[in-house]
Scaffold this motif. Structure first.
Motif, PDB file in Angstrom:
ATOM      1  N   GLU A   1      -4.195   6.206  -3.717  1.00  0.00           N
ATOM      2  CA  GLU A   1      -3.258   5.322  -4.081  1.00  0.00           C
ATOM      3  C   GLU A   1      -2.149   5.124  -2.930  1.00  0.00           C
ATOM      4  OE1 GLU A   1       0.465   7.605  -6.233  1.00  0.00           O
ATOM      5  OE2 GLU A   1      -1.327   8.125  -7.149  1.00  0.00           O
ATOM      6  N   GLU A   2      -1.755   3.866  -2.976  1.00  0.00           N
ATOM      7  CA  GLU A   2      -0.704   3.604  -1.956  1.00  0.00           C
ATOM      8  C   GLU A   2       0.441   4.154  -2.102  1.00  0.00           C
ATOM      9  OE1 GLU A   2      -1.404   1.541   0.766  1.00  0.00           O
ATOM     10  OE2 GLU A   2      -3.562   1.980  -0.155  1.00  0.00           O
ATOM     11  N   ARG A   3       1.351   4.761  -1.513  1.00  0.00           N
ATOM     12  CA  ARG A   3       2.266   5.425  -1.844  1.00  0.00           C
ATOM     13  C   ARG A   3       3.379   5.330  -0.609  1.00  0.00           C
ATOM     14  NH1 ARG A   3       1.501  11.573  -3.479  1.00  0.00           N
ATOM     15  NH2 ARG A   3       0.520  10.471  -5.066  1.00  0.00           N
ATOM     16  N   MET A   4       4.651   4.750  -1.035  1.00  0.00           N
ATOM     17  CA  MET A   4       5.901   4.692  -0.062  1.00  0.00           C
ATOM     18  C   MET A   4       6.239   6.039   0.261  1.00  0.00           C
ATOM     19  SD  MET A   4       7.460   2.853   2.203  1.00  0.00           S
ATOM     20  CE  MET A   4       7.018   1.126   1.855  1.00  0.00           C
ATOM     21  N   MET A   5       6.214   6.167   1.484  1.00  0.00           N
ATOM     22  CA  MET A   5       6.797   7.776   1.795  1.00  0.00           C
ATOM     23  C   MET A   5       8.149   7.493   2.741  1.00  0.00           C
ATOM     24  SD  MET A   5       4.417   9.719   0.462  1.00  0.00           S
ATOM     25  CE  MET A   5       3.649  11.208   0.870  1.00  0.00           C
ATOM     26  N   MET A   6       8.792   8.443   3.308  1.00  0.00           N
ATOM     27  CA  MET A   6       9.956   8.442   3.895  1.00  0.00           C
ATOM     28  C   MET A   6       9.617   7.673   5.480  1.00  0.00           C
ATOM     29  SD  MET A   6      12.127  11.703   3.362  1.00  0.00           S
ATOM     30  CE  MET A   6      13.010  11.577   4.863  1.00  0.00           C
TER      31      MET A   6
ATOM     32  N   GLY B   1       7.057   5.531   5.857  1.00  0.00           N
ATOM     33  CA  GLY B   1       6.188   4.058   5.644  1.00  0.00           C
ATOM     34  C   GLY B   1       5.082   4.349   4.491  1.00  0.00           C
ATOM     35  N   MET B   2       4.446   3.130   4.439  1.00  0.00           N
ATOM     36  CA  MET B   2       3.495   3.119   3.456  1.00  0.00           C
ATOM     37  C   MET B   2       2.267   4.006   4.047  1.00  0.00           C
ATOM     38  SD  MET B   2       2.737   1.948   0.554  1.00  0.00           S
ATOM     39  CE  MET B   2       3.731   0.584   0.103  1.00  0.00           C
TER      40      MET B   2
END
Length: 86
Positions: A13-18, A20-21
């Motif tokens: 899954e695509e996840r926005m982290m600290m 970046g994506m």
């Protein structure tokens, strides 16, 4: 060669982290089914490509061989995980 012991990897899954994506997959304990971390499948920013294929285990979700949680001493600085601010 990839070796995994006592975990299964979920769907990407695509996840926005600290940082970046990223495309990530949750890692589950085969014993209890709990999420214990995630695997970086792909990084969308060039500076984060080194994370691809790496597994992240969240220390507070992992149990030691005697059944106790792994705890850190008070002298050790604990940083947040990549998803803390999302």
């Amino acid at each position: 060669m990839l070796h995994r012991v006592n975990v299964t990897v979920g769907l990407n899954e695509e996840r926005m982290m600290m940082t970046g994506m990223h495309t990530v997959a949750d890692i589950f304990c085969v014993g209890c089914g709990s999420i214990v971390g995630w695997k970086y499948e792909a990084a969308h920013e060039k500076s984060q490509k080194y994370k691809e294929g790496k597994f992240i285990l969240e220390r507070f979700k992992v149990t030691g061989p005697d059944g106790s949680n792994y705890l850190l001493s008070h002298e050790v600085h604990v940083g947040g995980s990549d998803t803390d601010d999302v």
